[in-house]
Design a protein around this motif. Structure first.
Motif, PDB file in Angstrom:
ATOM      1  N   ALA A 194     -24.395  -5.081   7.899  1.00  0.00           N
ATOM      2  CA  ALA A 194     -26.152  -5.090   8.722  1.00  0.00           C
ATOM      3  C   ALA A 194     -26.929  -6.182   8.111  1.00  0.00           C
ATOM      4  CB  ALA A 194     -26.149  -3.968   7.070  1.00  0.00           C
ATOM      5  N   HIS A 195     -26.749  -7.154   7.342  1.00  0.00           N
ATOM      6  CA  HIS A 195     -28.186  -7.974   7.268  1.00  0.00           C
ATOM      7  C   HIS A 195     -27.229  -8.765   8.312  1.00  0.00           C
ATOM      8  CE1 HIS A 195     -29.882 -11.752   5.131  1.00  0.00           C
ATOM      9  NE2 HIS A 195     -28.769 -12.080   5.969  1.00  0.00           N
ATOM     10  N   GLU A 196     -26.092  -9.281   8.911  1.00  0.00           N
ATOM     11  CA  GLU A 196     -25.644 -10.057   9.511  1.00  0.00           C
ATOM     12  C   GLU A 196     -26.317  -9.306  11.235  1.00  0.00           C
ATOM     13  OE1 GLU A 196     -25.383 -12.862   9.354  1.00  0.00           O
ATOM     14  OE2 GLU A 196     -24.166 -13.251   7.339  1.00  0.00           O
ATOM     15  N   ILE A 197     -26.648  -8.359  11.572  1.00  0.00           N
ATOM     16  CA  ILE A 197     -26.549  -7.863  12.520  1.00  0.00           C
ATOM     17  C   ILE A 197     -28.140  -7.747  12.479  1.00  0.00           C
ATOM     18  CG2 ILE A 197     -26.227  -5.244  13.429  1.00  0.00           C
ATOM     19  CD1 ILE A 197     -24.295  -4.674  12.477  1.00  0.00           C
ATOM     20  N   GLY A 198     -28.593  -7.940  11.438  1.00  0.00           N
ATOM     21  CA  GLY A 198     -30.196  -7.864  11.551  1.00  0.00           C
ATOM     22  C   GLY A 198     -30.462  -9.731  12.182  1.00  0.00           C
ATOM     23  N   HIS A 199     -29.833  -9.962  12.209  1.00  0.00           N
ATOM     24  CA  HIS A 199     -30.494 -11.380  12.199  1.00  0.00           C
ATOM     25  C   HIS A 199     -30.326 -11.433  14.049  1.00  0.00           C
ATOM     26  CE1 HIS A 199     -30.788 -13.872   9.036  1.00  0.00           C
ATOM     27  NE2 HIS A 199     -29.977 -14.034   8.730  1.00  0.00           N
ATOM     28  N   LEU A 200     -29.154  -9.827  14.412  1.00  0.00           N
ATOM     29  CA  LEU A 200     -28.876 -10.271  16.256  1.00  0.00           C
ATOM     30  C   LEU A 200     -30.468  -9.719  16.576  1.00  0.00           C
ATOM     31  CD1 LEU A 200     -25.624  -9.504  16.399  1.00  0.00           C
ATOM     32  CD2 LEU A 200     -26.673 -11.318  16.427  1.00  0.00           C
ATOM     33  N   LEU A 204     -35.433 -12.258  10.226  1.00  0.00           N
ATOM     34  CA  LEU A 204     -35.235 -13.275   9.406  1.00  0.00           C
ATOM     35  C   LEU A 204     -34.814 -13.353   8.173  1.00  0.00           C
ATOM     36  CD1 LEU A 204     -38.758 -14.468  10.812  1.00  0.00           C
ATOM     37  CD2 LEU A 204     -36.438 -15.076  11.844  1.00  0.00           C
ATOM     38  N   ASP A 205     -33.807 -14.681   7.686  1.00  0.00           N
ATOM     39  CA  ASP A 205     -33.628 -14.502   6.138  1.00  0.00           C
ATOM     40  C   ASP A 205     -35.020 -15.400   5.016  1.00  0.00           C
ATOM     41  OD1 ASP A 205     -30.911 -14.539   6.041  1.00  0.00           O
ATOM     42  OD2 ASP A 205     -30.696 -16.769   6.588  1.00  0.00           O
ATOM     43  N   GLU A 206     -35.083 -14.052   3.498  1.00  0.00           N
ATOM     44  CA  GLU A 206     -36.042 -14.155   2.971  1.00  0.00           C
ATOM     45  C   GLU A 206     -35.690 -14.693   1.580  1.00  0.00           C
ATOM     46  OE1 GLU A 206     -36.619  -9.708   3.242  1.00  0.00           O
ATOM     47  OE2 GLU A 206     -37.543  -9.940   5.172  1.00  0.00           O
ATOM     48  N   TYR A 207     -34.589 -15.752   1.939  1.00  0.00           N
ATOM     49  CA  TYR A 207     -33.834 -16.246   1.194  1.00  0.00           C
ATOM     50  C   TYR A 207     -33.531 -17.939   1.541  1.00  0.00           C
ATOM     51  CZ  TYR A 207     -29.487 -16.046   2.679  1.00  0.00           C
ATOM     52  OH  TYR A 207     -28.420 -16.265   3.678  1.00  0.00           O
ATOM     53  N   GLY A 208     -32.947 -18.681   0.316  1.00  0.00           N
ATOM     54  CA  GLY A 208     -33.444 -19.876   0.354  1.00  0.00           C
ATOM     55  C   GLY A 208     -34.114 -20.567   0.505  1.00  0.00           C
TER      56      GLY A 208
END
Ligand SMILES: [Zn+2]
Length: 346
Positions: A194-200, A204-208
């Motif tokens: 779900a996170h990776e599909i969100g990227h598509l 945007l990453d909210e960590y690191g």
């Protein structure tokens, strides 16, 4: 500009695997578990989209097909970067993934020689007969593999594809699918997906090494939860959504009309603006794949076929008059009156 996660999405999941007996082969149990994770990831995103929807309609839902590409790419050296150096990670992805990806796309019918392998497969997904009148607005690809690549799970928004390395071994020797530090466990694969599909779709990453000044979404909106404390899909793969990510995914109603802005169909042109009852005219635009009705104002509703998300073929109803406005209704609302959507009887 990111693409909002709105409407029907066709998902092609490709198991890229070695022949029977190789370490890159999948067992039926692994394949089933990964398929379930894809469905659960999609359910999670669909549920989130409903929660953030200003109207009562689904904002996103999914069609799925699963393919298996059995290949023999020869030796691919394992990645050296199993921690978090992002530049090295990207270079190891770029040097390893193509070694199996191009063969896999070829194995499912898209030879490298013809170019744009992923795009051509996505075009096929967009036009596929899904046994319903609707056609998807987006097409994405999920690669699930045990062949070496540069990271355990990542997304390539420009190419609309995401990759899961099913057998990833982290720096502490811990596998991606094991639980504990550096491991997500098979039970959490859906959240990772779900996170990776969100990227598509603009997430945007909210960590690191995230940057709070980066922006995404239709407004666009800053990465307000970068390093923040709010639990979120794009932070810890959490099954909840923070307001910043909802904006990045395009789930906003900026004009306050009660509908998600990015959802309304847009018509750019028609094949003809004049004709007789019974003629077929094509309407071109975007977001037409879920059309429910086409109305000639003052004349009546027209029969139509959804050819693609970008095209309807409409049978002109019997009538008369000039400069008649047309409108198209979808679950997301009604098209605005426009010169591009006018018809005159001859
Ligand atoms: Zn991420």
């Amino acid at each position: 500009m990111s693409v909002p996660l709105i409407g029907l999405v066709a998902v092609g999941t490709i198991f890229v695997e070695g022949g029977p007996g190789t370490t890159e082969a999948f067992t039926e149990a692994e394949r089933s578990a990964a398929q379930l994770a894809v469905f659960l990831a999609e359910q999670q995103l669909a549920r989130m989209s409903v929660r953030f929807s200003p109207n009562t309609f689904l904002q996103c839902s999914f069609f799925n097909e699963f393919r298996s590409a059995v290949i023999n790419p020869g030796f691919i050296s394992p990645p050296t970067n199993t921690t978090t150096n992002p530049l090295l990670r990207q270079s190891e992805i770029d040097t390893r993934e193509p070694q199996w990806r191009e063969l896999a796309m070829e194995a499912i019918g898209f030879p490298a020689a013809a170019g744009a392998q992923r795009e051509r497969y996505q075009d096929e997904l967009l036009l596929k007969d899904w046994r319903v009148p609707q056609k998807p607005r987006h097409a994405i690809i999920i690669f699930v593999t045990k062949f070496p690549t540069g990271w355990m799970a990542y997304a390539d928004p420009a190419e609309r594809s995401t990759t899961v390395q099913f057998d990833w071994i982290g720096s502490a020797g811990v596998k991606f699918l094991s639980t504990g530090t550096f491991g997500y466990g098979l039970a959490n694969l859906d959240r990772v997906l779900a996170h990776e599909i969100g990227h598509l779709f603009g997430g945007l990453d909210e960590y690191g090494p995230c940057r709070s000044f980066d922006t995404s979404g239709p407004r666009p909106t800053t990465n307000a939860n970068c390093g923040g404390f709010e639990d979120c899909l794009m932070k810890h793969n959490s099954p909840v959504l923070c307001p910043a990510t909802a904006e990045h995914l395009g789930w906003v109603d900026l004009d306050g009309d009660g509908a998600v802005d990015g959802g309304i169909a847009v018509v750019t042109h028609m094949s003809s603006h004049s004709g007789r009852g019974g003629d077929t005219v094509s309407i071109f635009g975007e977001g037409l794949g879920e059309s429910r009705s086409v109305v000639f104002v003052g004349v009546g509703a027209a029969a139509f076929t959804i050819v693609a998300d970008t095209r309807l073929d409409v049978v002109v109803p019997d009538g008369s008059g000039t400069d008649i406005d047309l409108f198209v209704t979808t679950p997301f609302g009604v098209t605005a009156p426009a010169v591009a959507l006018r018809f005159s009887y001859i």
